[in-house]
Design an enzyme around this catalytic site. Structure first.
Site, PDB file in Angstrom:
ATOM      1  CG  HIS A 180      -1.926  -1.004   1.372  1.00  7.48           C
ATOM      2  ND1 HIS A 180      -2.061  -1.826   2.470  1.00  7.48           N
ATOM      3  CD2 HIS A 180      -2.915  -1.371   0.521  1.00  7.48           C
ATOM      4  CE1 HIS A 180      -3.084  -2.636   2.297  1.00  7.48           C
ATOM      5  NE2 HIS A 180      -3.620  -2.402   1.117  1.00  7.48           N
TER       6      HIS A 180
ATOM      7  CE  LYS B 194     -11.692  -7.575   1.485  1.00  8.03           C
ATOM      8  NZ  LYS B 194     -10.465  -6.914   1.030  1.00  8.03           N
TER       9      LYS B 194
ATOM     10  NE  ARG C 180      -2.441  -7.657  -4.196  1.00  2.89           N
ATOM     11  CZ  ARG C 180      -3.160  -7.961  -3.131  1.00  2.89           C
ATOM     12  NH1 ARG C 180      -2.592  -8.058  -1.967  1.00  2.89           N
ATOM     13  NH2 ARG C 180      -4.450  -8.194  -3.228  1.00  2.89           N
TER      14      ARG C 180
ATOM     15  CB  SER D 184      -4.222  -6.821   4.706  1.00  4.02           C
ATOM     16  OG  SER D 184      -3.837  -5.584   4.185  1.00  4.02           O
TER      17      SER D 184
HETATM   18  O1  PNS Z   1      -8.930  -2.985   0.279  1.00  4.17           O
HETATM   19  P1  PNS Z   1     -10.202  -3.514  -0.292  1.00  4.17           P
HETATM   20  O2  PNS Z   1     -10.975  -4.285   0.763  1.00  4.17           O
HETATM   21  O3  PNS Z   1      -9.994  -4.320  -1.533  1.00  4.17           O
HETATM   22  O4  PNS Z   1     -11.083  -2.229  -0.693  1.00  4.17           O
HETATM   23  C1  PNS Z   1     -12.385  -2.367  -1.245  1.00  4.17           C
HETATM   24  C2  PNS Z   1     -13.096  -1.002  -1.295  1.00  4.17           C
HETATM   25  C3  PNS Z   1     -13.117  -0.362   0.053  1.00  4.17           C
HETATM   26  C4  PNS Z   1     -12.370  -0.108  -2.271  1.00  4.17           C
HETATM   27  C5  PNS Z   1     -14.554  -1.240  -1.791  1.00  4.17           C
HETATM   28  O5  PNS Z   1     -15.165  -2.214  -1.016  1.00  4.17           O
HETATM   29  C6  PNS Z   1     -15.388   0.031  -1.747  1.00  4.17           C
HETATM   30  O6  PNS Z   1     -15.227   0.904  -2.583  1.00  4.17           O
HETATM   31  N1  PNS Z   1     -16.297   0.139  -0.749  1.00  4.17           N
HETATM   32  C7  PNS Z   1     -17.151   1.305  -0.564  1.00  4.17           C
HETATM   33  C8  PNS Z   1     -18.603   0.989  -0.934  1.00  4.17           C
HETATM   34  C9  PNS Z   1     -18.798   1.086  -2.434  1.00  4.17           C
HETATM   35  O7  PNS Z   1     -18.672   2.139  -3.042  1.00  4.17           O
HETATM   36  N2  PNS Z   1     -19.113  -0.069  -3.037  1.00  4.17           N
HETATM   37  C10 PNS Z   1     -19.299  -0.187  -4.469  1.00  4.17           C
HETATM   38  C11 PNS Z   1     -17.972  -0.436  -5.162  1.00  4.17           C
HETATM   39  S1  PNS Z   1     -18.274  -0.884  -6.813  1.00  4.17           S
END
Ligand code: PNS
Length: 162
Positions: free
Chosen positions: A19, A43, A92, A130
């Site tokens: 990150h 999650k 990745r 993570s």
């Molecule tokens: O680190 P991660 O868990 O891969 O991040 C995922 C994240 C936080 C980017 C995604 O879950 C997100 O954008 N969540 C906010 C809610 C949202 O906008 N959902 C629709 C995404 S298409």
């Protein structure tokens, strides 16, 4: 680039060297990067969102162009509210690509004015996640070179490994 503010969203549970590397490199492209910890992902986290924000603030304390924040709700709404023209994500692996493609297309449908920008991870970090780090620490392995010592300390305290 028209709007030089990017949002780098994620779970950051906990933040890794991968990150950090993506965020630092993105400062060559953007004037300001807002690292945003998502509250309401599916999650379940080890660290609370506030603890993740606190770790990220410590990691980027000397970087004035990086702002640490958290958000609830849709990412595109948060990006608009912060006047960001881009969503920044690191890539990745092939499974990452499939997950990211789906999210970026959904975000594009909701917010055609916001671009998702992907940066390939540096090879030294391509195997780091993570979840993997939490598993290694849980079973007493070494995470040297994968996370910042400050994060390692917090992780070990959390898992009662110190
Ligand atoms: O680190 P991660 O868990 O891969 O991040 C995922 C994240 C936080 C980017 C995604 O879950 C997100 O954008 N969540 C906010 C809610 C949202 O906008 N959902 C629709 C995404 S298409």
């Amino acid at each position: 680039m028209k709007k030089s503010i990017a949002i780098c969203p994620g779970s950051f549970d906990p933040p890794t060297h991968g990150h950090i590397n993506i965020i630092e490199r993105s400062l060559r492209l953007f004037e300001k990067v807002i690292v945003a910890v998502a509250f309401n992902t599916s999650k379940s986290g080890l660290f609370s969102p506030d603890e993740r924000v606190e770790m990220l603030k410590a990691l980027f304390k000397n970087q004035k162009n990086v702002v640490i924040d958290s958000f609830e709700g849709l990412l595109v709404d948060y990006a608009r509210k912060n006047n960001a023209g881009a969503i920044l994500r690191g890539l990745r692996t092939v499974p990452d690509y499939e997950y990211e493609l789906q999210m970026s297309l959904a975000n594009k449908m909701m917010a055609p004015d916001i671009e998702t920008v992907f940066m390939m991870t540096e090879s030294a970090y391509s195997h780091i996640s993570s979840s993997l780090i939490k598993e290694i620490v849980r079973f007493g392995g070494s995470v040297k070179g994968m996370i910042h010592p400050l994060v390692e300390k917090r992780l070990k305290e959390k898992m009662k490994k110190v």
